[in-house]
Design a protein around this motif. Sequence first.
Motif, PDB file in Angstrom:
ATOM      1  N   PRO A   4      65.975 127.491  44.727  1.00  0.00           N
ATOM      2  CA  PRO A   4      66.116 126.806  43.433  1.00  0.00           C
ATOM      3  C   PRO A   4      65.022 127.191  42.430  1.00  0.00           C
ATOM      4  O   PRO A   4      65.276 127.220  41.227  1.00  0.00           O
ATOM      5  N   ILE A   5      63.823 127.493  42.914  1.00  0.00           N
ATOM      6  CA  ILE A   5      62.753 127.907  42.011  1.00  0.00           C
ATOM      7  C   ILE A   5      63.106 129.235  41.362  1.00  0.00           C
ATOM      8  O   ILE A   5      62.973 129.410  40.142  1.00  0.00           O
ATOM      9  N   THR A   8      65.809 128.672  38.861  1.00  0.00           N
ATOM     10  CA  THR A   8      65.278 128.038  37.656  1.00  0.00           C
ATOM     11  C   THR A   8      64.639 129.062  36.737  1.00  0.00           C
ATOM     12  O   THR A   8      64.861 129.045  35.524  1.00  0.00           O
ATOM     13  N   ALA A  12      66.201 129.798  33.152  1.00  0.00           N
ATOM     14  CA  ALA A  12      65.319 129.500  32.014  1.00  0.00           C
ATOM     15  C   ALA A  12      65.133 130.740  31.153  1.00  0.00           C
ATOM     16  O   ALA A  12      65.149 130.656  29.915  1.00  0.00           O
ATOM     17  N   ALA A  69      65.333 114.960  39.607  1.00  0.00           N
ATOM     18  CA  ALA A  69      66.102 115.910  38.798  1.00  0.00           C
ATOM     19  C   ALA A  69      67.377 115.273  38.275  1.00  0.00           C
ATOM     20  O   ALA A  69      67.729 115.444  37.096  1.00  0.00           O
ATOM     21  N   GLY A  94      64.439 121.701  32.776  1.00  0.00           N
ATOM     22  CA  GLY A  94      64.627 122.684  33.846  1.00  0.00           C
ATOM     23  C   GLY A  94      63.318 123.317  34.279  1.00  0.00           C
ATOM     24  O   GLY A  94      63.063 123.485  35.482  1.00  0.00           O
ATOM     25  N   ILE A  95      62.469 123.648  33.332  1.00  0.00           N
ATOM     26  CA  ILE A  95      61.170 124.255  33.666  1.00  0.00           C
ATOM     27  C   ILE A  95      60.270 123.241  34.378  1.00  0.00           C
ATOM     28  O   ILE A  95      59.608 123.566  35.369  1.00  0.00           O
ATOM     29  N   LEU A  97      61.242 120.671  36.185  1.00  0.00           N
ATOM     30  CA  LEU A  97      61.775 120.461  37.537  1.00  0.00           C
ATOM     31  C   LEU A  97      61.501 121.667  38.427  1.00  0.00           C
ATOM     32  O   LEU A  97      61.249 121.509  39.630  1.00  0.00           O
ATOM     33  N   GLY A  98      61.524 122.861  37.862  1.00  0.00           N
ATOM     34  CA  GLY A  98      61.168 124.045  38.641  1.00  0.00           C
ATOM     35  C   GLY A  98      59.717 123.982  39.109  1.00  0.00           C
ATOM     36  O   GLY A  98      59.411 124.317  40.258  1.00  0.00           O
ATOM     37  N   ASN A 101      59.490 121.497  41.964  1.00  0.00           N
ATOM     38  CA  ASN A 101      59.961 122.098  43.213  1.00  0.00           C
ATOM     39  C   ASN A 101      58.962 123.095  43.773  1.00  0.00           C
ATOM     40  O   ASN A 101      58.779 123.189  44.992  1.00  0.00           O
TER      41      ASN A 101
END
Length: 120
Positions: A4-5, A8, A12, A69, A94-95, A97-98, A101
């Motif tokens: 997921p990272i 992201t 992004a 999230a 999004g950034i 949350l990245g 994570n």
Amino acid sequence: MLVPIAATIWIAWQKFHTPIVPVLFPFMMTAAGALLVNLVCAFLLVVYSRLSENVRAASYYYERNDAIANIAIMVTGVFTAAFWTTAWPDLAVGIILGALNAKAAWRVWVKGVGLDQAVN
């Protein structure tokens, strides 16, 4: 947790170059459903917490981050629909949350290799 990272970062980067406002209702409904699933999974983790400490830590961080999230996506959807109809709030969340994570992945890795006493 690293997939997921990477996703992201990729999304992004794409959204930064072509900031398109997402369709909000499907995202918000998906986030609400996913939040319900996360709460059930968190409850099951508490009930069946006989797992190893590393698995519990990874599960905890994953469920916590996913719940955060989902709430952030719903709040951002309402904010975007009501106040600011651009893609920038979605990109900012999004950034963030990245980064959340990435921090959780680091903590799980540190706990997994036994460095958690040095970090805490």
